[in-house]
Design a protein around this motif. Structure first.
Motif, mmCIF file in Angstrom:
data_model
loop_
_atom_site.group_PDB
_atom_site.id
_atom_site.type_symbol
_atom_site.label_atom_id
_atom_site.label_comp_id
_atom_site.label_asym_id
_atom_site.label_seq_id
_atom_site.Cartn_x
_atom_site.Cartn_y
_atom_site.Cartn_z
ATOM 1 N N ALA A 53 0.839 -1.193 0.000
ATOM 2 C CA ALA A 53 0.000 0.000 0.000
ATOM 3 C C ALA A 53 0.875 1.245 0.000
ATOM 4 N N ALA A 54 0.389 2.310 -0.624
ATOM 5 C CA ALA A 54 1.169 3.539 -0.724
ATOM 6 C C ALA A 54 1.457 4.147 0.643
ATOM 7 N N ARG A 55 0.604 3.889 1.614
ATOM 8 C CA ARG A 55 0.793 4.465 2.952
ATOM 9 C C ARG A 55 1.671 3.603 3.845
ATOM 10 N N GLU A 56 2.059 2.466 3.388
ATOM 11 C CA GLU A 56 2.849 1.551 4.207
ATOM 12 C C GLU A 56 4.327 1.945 4.147
ATOM 13 N N ASN A 57 4.956 2.005 5.282
ATOM 14 C CA ASN A 57 6.375 2.347 5.349
ATOM 15 C C ASN A 57 7.241 1.148 4.982
ATOM 16 N N ILE A 58 8.491 1.454 4.695
ATOM 17 C CA ILE A 58 9.450 0.376 4.486
ATOM 18 C C ILE A 58 9.604 -0.360 5.803
ATOM 19 N N ALA A 59 9.546 -1.677 5.761
ATOM 20 C CA ALA A 59 9.601 -2.482 6.980
ATOM 21 C C ALA A 59 10.897 -2.197 7.749
ATOM 22 N N PRO A 60 10.786 -1.994 9.072
ATOM 23 C CA PRO A 60 12.000 -1.707 9.850
ATOM 24 C C PRO A 60 12.960 -2.882 9.826
ATOM 25 N N PHE A 61 14.219 -2.557 9.781
ATOM 26 C CA PHE A 61 15.317 -3.522 9.789
ATOM 27 C C PHE A 61 15.297 -4.463 8.599
ATOM 28 N N SER A 62 14.659 -4.039 7.512
ATOM 29 C CA SER A 62 14.677 -4.843 6.300
ATOM 30 C C SER A 62 15.946 -4.527 5.516
ATOM 31 N N ALA A 63 16.241 -5.382 4.559
ATOM 32 C CA ALA A 63 17.426 -5.167 3.728
ATOM 33 C C ALA A 63 17.294 -3.868 2.945
ATOM 34 N N LEU A 64 16.078 -3.566 2.524
ATOM 35 C CA LEU A 64 15.857 -2.341 1.764
ATOM 36 C C LEU A 64 16.124 -1.104 2.614
ATOM 37 N N GLN A 65 15.706 -1.152 3.878
ATOM 38 C CA GLN A 65 15.960 -0.016 4.762
ATOM 39 C C GLN A 65 17.454 0.168 5.003
ATOM 40 N N TRP A 66 18.177 -0.916 5.216
ATOM 41 C CA TRP A 66 19.634 -0.811 5.413
ATOM 42 C C TRP A 66 20.314 -0.296 4.154
ATOM 43 N N LEU A 67 19.837 -0.696 2.996
ATOM 44 C CA LEU A 67 20.388 -0.214 1.737
ATOM 45 C C LEU A 67 20.125 1.284 1.569
#
Length: 165
Positions: free
Chosen positions: A60-74
């Motif tokens: 969903a557009a309102r959903e944040n990037i999941a915390p501590f995910s690989a995408l967030q670390w990147l």
């Protein structure tokens, strides 16, 4: 006949301080000023991450990037590297970032020349660790005999305040 008054050469009235002044206040003002172009850079970097997370991940557009995910670390790594590129390129090119210019601060090597790339990236890394430690490396300048911060010492660089034009 032009007569100039004699200068007082008594050591106790000399205007030259025994130790150089700590530039902690000027450094912090410079960092605050540099926060704004860096924040804009972070926003530009975050756009492809956010769009990719939303449209490629079917979230969903309102959903944040999941915390501590690989995408967030990147994303954090991309922001860290982009900020480092901004700082080191600015220091290498003219000795100043945008935030250093209003307060006439200039970065130089110990010998007064342009610092090497390795020294600039080391300065950036140690300065980042110093900020993460609550700015302890900056406040250290108040106690250092040469009024240097941790990143000044580690990288072999000095921050000078230039005279007014």
């Amino acid at each position: 006949m032009n007569v100039t008054p004699a200068r007082n050469t008594h050591p106790s009235t000399s205007p030259v301080p025994a130790r150089p002044r700590a530039l902690v206040g000027w450094r912090l003002l410079s960092l605050f000023y540099d926060l704004w172009p860096v924040a804009a850079l972070w926003m530009l970097i975050a756009v492809p991450f956010t769009l990719g997370y939303t449209y490629l991940g079917h979230h969903a557009a309102r959903e944040n990037i999941a915390p501590f995910s690989a995408l967030q670390w990147l994303l954090w790594l991309a922001c860290f590297m982009a900020t480092g590129a901004y700082a080191t390129l600015s220091w290498r090119r003219g000795g100043q970032t945008l935030g250093m210019r209003p307060w006439r601060l200039r970065l130089v090597a110990v010998d007064g020349g342009v610092p090497a790339w390795k020294a600039l990236w080391l300065r950036y890394a140690v300065g980042t660790l110093s900020l993460l430690a609550g700015g302890l490396g900056f406040w250290w300048a108040w106690f250092d005999r040469d009024r240097l911060t941790w990143h000044d010492r580690a990288s072999g660089t000095r921050l000078l305040r230039m005279p007014k034009r």
